[in-house]
Scaffold this motif. Structure first.
Motif, PDB file in Angstrom:
ATOM      1  N   SER A   1       0.829  -1.204   0.000  1.00 49.13           N
ATOM      2  CA  SER A   1       0.000   0.000   0.000  1.00 49.13           C
ATOM      3  C   SER A   1       0.865   1.258   0.000  1.00 49.13           C
ATOM      4  O   SER A   1       0.551   2.238  -0.679  1.00 49.13           O
ATOM      5  CB  SER A   1      -0.928  -0.007   1.219  1.00 49.13           C
ATOM      6  OG  SER A   1      -1.795  -1.115   1.190  1.00 49.13           O
TER       7      SER A   1
ATOM      8  N   PHE B   1     -10.023  -6.521  -8.122  1.00 49.45           N
ATOM      9  CA  PHE B   1      -8.971  -5.723  -7.487  1.00 49.45           C
ATOM     10  C   PHE B   1      -8.065  -5.098  -8.542  1.00 49.45           C
ATOM     11  O   PHE B   1      -7.838  -3.885  -8.555  1.00 49.45           O
ATOM     12  CB  PHE B   1      -8.155  -6.589  -6.529  1.00 49.45           C
ATOM     13  CG  PHE B   1      -7.061  -5.837  -5.825  1.00 49.45           C
ATOM     14  CD1 PHE B   1      -7.364  -4.976  -4.784  1.00 49.45           C
ATOM     15  CD2 PHE B   1      -5.742  -5.980  -6.202  1.00 49.45           C
ATOM     16  CE1 PHE B   1      -6.356  -4.269  -4.133  1.00 49.45           C
ATOM     17  CE2 PHE B   1      -4.729  -5.284  -5.565  1.00 49.45           C
ATOM     18  CZ  PHE B   1      -5.045  -4.422  -4.524  1.00 49.45           C
TER      19      PHE B   1
ATOM     20  N   THR C   1      -6.431   0.775   0.781  1.00 48.80           N
ATOM     21  CA  THR C   1      -5.982  -0.620   0.846  1.00 48.80           C
ATOM     22  C   THR C   1      -5.217  -0.877   2.138  1.00 48.80           C
ATOM     23  O   THR C   1      -5.316  -1.964   2.721  1.00 48.80           O
ATOM     24  CB  THR C   1      -5.100  -0.972  -0.363  1.00 48.80           C
ATOM     25  OG1 THR C   1      -4.018  -0.028  -0.477  1.00 48.80           O
ATOM     26  CG2 THR C   1      -5.910  -0.964  -1.646  1.00 48.80           C
TER      27      THR C   1
ATOM     28  N   ALA D   1     -12.190  -0.688  -3.410  1.00 47.25           N
ATOM     29  CA  ALA D   1     -10.766  -1.015  -3.314  1.00 47.25           C
ATOM     30  C   ALA D   1     -10.385  -1.372  -1.887  1.00 47.25           C
ATOM     31  O   ALA D   1      -9.622  -2.329  -1.652  1.00 47.25           O
ATOM     32  CB  ALA D   1      -9.929   0.159  -3.812  1.00 47.25           C
ATOM     33  N   GLY D   2     -10.905  -0.604  -0.915  1.00 48.11           N
ATOM     34  CA  GLY D   2     -10.585  -0.888   0.477  1.00 48.11           C
ATOM     35  C   GLY D   2     -11.123  -2.226   0.936  1.00 48.11           C
ATOM     36  O   GLY D   2     -10.428  -2.996   1.614  1.00 48.11           O
TER      37      GLY D   2
ATOM     38  N   SER E   1      -9.151  -5.097  -0.521  1.00 49.09           N
ATOM     39  CA  SER E   1      -7.919  -5.318   0.236  1.00 49.09           C
ATOM     40  C   SER E   1      -8.196  -6.126   1.497  1.00 49.09           C
ATOM     41  O   SER E   1      -7.457  -7.062   1.840  1.00 49.09           O
ATOM     42  CB  SER E   1      -7.280  -3.972   0.601  1.00 49.09           C
ATOM     43  OG  SER E   1      -6.128  -4.153   1.381  1.00 49.09           O
TER      44      SER E   1
END
Length: 535
Positions: A242, A364, A389, A442-443, A446
Motif C-alpha cells: 500500500s 482488485f 488498501t 478497493a478498500g 484489500s
C-alpha cells in the motif's frame, strides 16, 4: 512445529527479524509500483485529430476577419454525442457553414468525416508523455494498452510456475536476488525501448520475476518468524504494498515523462539486488533439503545478530537432527497433485479457494489498473487507493480476530460486488459518489484478500509439501484473475459497462461459494489429507 523449537533457541522476534522486516518492506514499497506503472506510463491523455488548417499555424480569413482557435476547431472537428470534439475523427473538408449557424450540429453524415490520417494532438496538461502519445495507442489502437498490462500479468503466471519450482530447488535467497536483478534490467531497458513491441516484451520479463520475488520475500520473512508473529509479518509486508501505491502516486505527479518515471522506479532494483545477497537463507528450507550444516550455520548467524550467547554449545547438528526428524520424515512424503484431487473434501476446498482467489484478484486489478476510467485526478486516486488498501488490511486483521471467518469473507465479497455494480449504474456526472464507491470497493477488496489469506491457511493441511502445492494452485488462479482484469477492458468496444459488470458479479458469486467452505475460527488446523476428510 519442530522448527520453532530451533527458532526459539536463536530468537524468533529479535534484532534480526526487525532489520529483515524493515529491509523487505523497503524493497516491496519500491518494487510493487511496477505492477501499477501503466496507470501513468500508459495513461491516455485528451486527444483529437491533427488537422492541417488547425495545427499548422495556418491563418484563414473570411468575411468576419481572422479566425481564432475555437472557430478553427469548430470547422475542423465534429462533435460527439456529448457535444465535445471527437477524438478519432475529423471533417474531410473545413465546414465553413458552421460559423454562420446559431446552433451546433452534434452529428455529421458519415461521408463528411474520416478517421485521423495525420496523427493526433495530445493534451499535455496532466501527462507530458506516455507510451500512448509515443506510439499513438488511441482510437483503433487503444486496446493495446490493455495488452501491455495483460502481458505483464501473464508474465507473472509463467514466472510463478518456473521460479516457484526453482526457489524450492535452489532456495529463496538466490531467486530473490536474481528476480530483483531481472526486474532492474528489464525495467531499465523498457525506459529506452525504441518500439512498442520491444516495450511489451520487456514488461513481460518484468512480470516474469515480480510475483515470485514478492512470494519469496514473504516466505523468508515468515519462515524466520514464530507462528504467533507470522500474521503481523504478513500485515506489515502487505502495508508496504500500500505504501508503494502512495509512493507511485507522488513520484508520478512529480515526474510527468514516462521514460523518466520508468527509469526512476527501476534503478533502485540494482541496489536491492546487490544488498539482498547479504540476507539470510531460510534455515528451514536448508534443513528440509538435506543441507543441515548450512542450516545450522544460518541459525547461528541469526543467533549472533539477536545477541543470543552460548548457542554453539546448545545448537549442535545432533540437536538439530533430533528436533527436525519428524518434519524431515513428513517432507520425504511427496503428495502428487492427483492425490489431492482424489480426496473429495480437500478437492472441494481447493476448487472453492481457487475460484475465490480468482474472483478477488479480478476486480482488485480491474480497479487499481484502470484508475483513469474513474475520471478526475489519477494522481490523487493512486494515493487514495493506497490509503484505503492500507486501511483494509487492518480491518481484515480486526475481523479475523473477532468474527467468524466465513461470515467476514462473505460480507467482504458481497460488499465489493455491490459497490462496483452500483457504481456502474451511476451517471458520469455523479463524480463524487462514483469515486467514493470505487474507493470503498478497493478498500474492501484489500480486506477480502487479507482475510482470504488467513482463511485459506486454516483450510489446507499443514504438511509443508501439501501446503506449498495447494498454495501454488490457488496462486495460479489469483494470477489468472489478474491477467484477465485488463483484458476485460477491451469489452468497452461493445459496451462501456460490460467490464465493470463482470468485476461486480464475480465477487458476489465468490461470496456464495464461501458457503461451501467450513468455519475454521478457533478450530485446530488439519495436518494431513485424512484430517480434512475425517473432519
Amino acid at each position: 512445529m519442530a522448527f520453532e523449537v530451533l527458532l526459539d533457541q536463536v530468537g524468533s522476534l529479535g534484532r534480526f527479524q526487525i532489520l529483515q522486516m524493515a529491509f523487505f518492506c523497503i524493497i516491496i514499497a519500491v518494487m510493487y509500483p511496477h505492477v501499477l506503472l501503466e496507470n501513468f506510463t500508459a495513461a491516455i491523455p485528451g486527444h483529437r485529430c491533427w488537422v492541417h488548417i488547425l495545427d499548422n499555424d495556418t491563418v484563414s480569413d473570411n468575411d468576419t476577419g481572422t479566425l481564432n482557435q475555437d472557430a478553427l476547431l469548430r470547422i475542423s472537428i465534429p462533435l460527439d454525442s456529448n457535444l465535445r470534439p471527437e477524438k478519432c475523427r475529423h471533417f474531410v473538408h473545413p465546414q465553413w457553414q458552421l460559423l454562420h449557424l446559431n446552433q451546433t450540429f452534434s452529428k455529421m453524415s458519415e461521408p463528411d468525416t474520416e478517421a485521423c490520417v495525420d496523427g493526433w494532438v495530445y493534451d499535455q496538461s496532466f501527462f507530458f508523455s506516455t507510451i500512448v502519445t509515443e506510439w499513438d495507442l488511441v482510437c483503433e489502437s487503444e486496446s493495446q494498452k490493455s495488452l501491455v498490462q495483460s502481458l505483464f500479468m501473464s508474465g507473472n503466471i509463467v514466472g510463478s510456475l518456473i521460479y516457484g519450482y526453482l526457489s524450492d530447488r535452489f532456495g529463496r535467497k538466490i531467486i530473490c536476488s536474481w528476480g530483483l536483478l531481472q526486474l532492474a534490467i528489464s525495467g531499465t531497458c523498457a525506459a529506452f525501448a525504441p518500439t512498442f513491441l520491444i516495450y511489451c516484451s520487456l514488461r513481460f520479463l518484468s512480470g516474469f520475476c515480480m510475483i515470485s520475488t514478492l512470494g519469496n520475500l514473504f516466505s523468508l520473512a515468515i519462515e524466520w518468524t514464530n507462528h504467533q508473529s507470522q500474521s503481523m509479518a504478513v500485515i506489515l509486508l502487505s502495508c508496504a504494498c500500500s505504501a508503494g501505491q502512495m509512493l507511485l502516486g507522488g513520484l508520478a505527479f512529480a515526474i510527468r515523462d514516462w521514460r523518466t518515471l520508468q527509469l526512476t522506479m527501476s534503478i533502485p532494483m540494482f541496489v536491492f539486488s546487490l544488498s539482498s545477497r547479504c540476507t539470510v537463507e531460510s534455515a528451514r528450507w536448508l534443513i528440509i533439503n538435506n543441507q543441515p550444516d548450512e542450516g545450522l550455520k544460518e541459525l547461528r548467524r541469526v543467533a549472533h545478530i539477536n545477541g543470543q550467547k552460548n548457542t554453539e554449545e546448545t545448537l549442535t547438528i545432533e540437536f538439530l537432527r533430533s528436533t527436525m526428524q519428524e518434519e524431515l520424515d513428513k517432507a520425504k512424503t511427496k503428495e502428487s497433485v492427483w492425490s489431492l484431487f482424489c480426496a473429495p473434501k480437500l478437492r472441494m476446498r481447493i476448487i472453492c479457494l481457487s475460484f475465490v482467489n480468482l474472483a478477488t484478484s479480478l476486480p482488485f486489478y480491474g480497479l487499481i489498473l484502470n484508475l483513469q476510467h474513474l475520471g478526475g485526478n489519477v494522481y490523487v486516486f493512486q494515493v487514495l487507493f493506497g490509503v484505503v488498501t492500507l486501511t483494509g488490511i487492518f480491518v481484515a486483521f480486526w475481523t479475523t480476530t473477532h468474527t467468524p471467518r466465513r461470515l467476514s469473507q462473505m460480507s467482504f465479497m458481497f460488499l465489493v460486488g455491490l459497490s462496483i455494480l452500483v457504481n456502474t449504474s451511476l451517471d458520469q456526472e455523479m463524480q463524487i459518489l462514483r469515486v467514493a464507491l470505487a474507493t470503498l470497493g478497493a478498500g474492501v477488496l484489500s480486506a477480502a484478500a487479507s482475510s482470504q489469506a488467513v482463511y485459506q491457511s486454516e483450510l489446507i493441511p499443514t504438511i509443508f509439501s501439501l501446503r506449498s502445492t495447494i498454495r501454488g494452485i490457488t496462486t495460479i488462479f489469483h494470477m489468472i484473475g489478474a491477467a484477465l482484469a485488463p483484458t476485460l477492458m477491451t469489452l468497452t468496444n461493445y459496451s462501456p459497462h460490460l467490464p465493470w459488470i463482470t468485476y461486480g458479479v464475480f465477487p458476489i458469486l465468490a461470496g456464495l461459494v464461501v458457503l461451501l467452505l467450513p468455519e475454521t475460527r478457533n478450530l485446530p488446523l488439519p495436518n494431513t489429507i485424512q484430517d480434512v476428510e475425517n473432519e
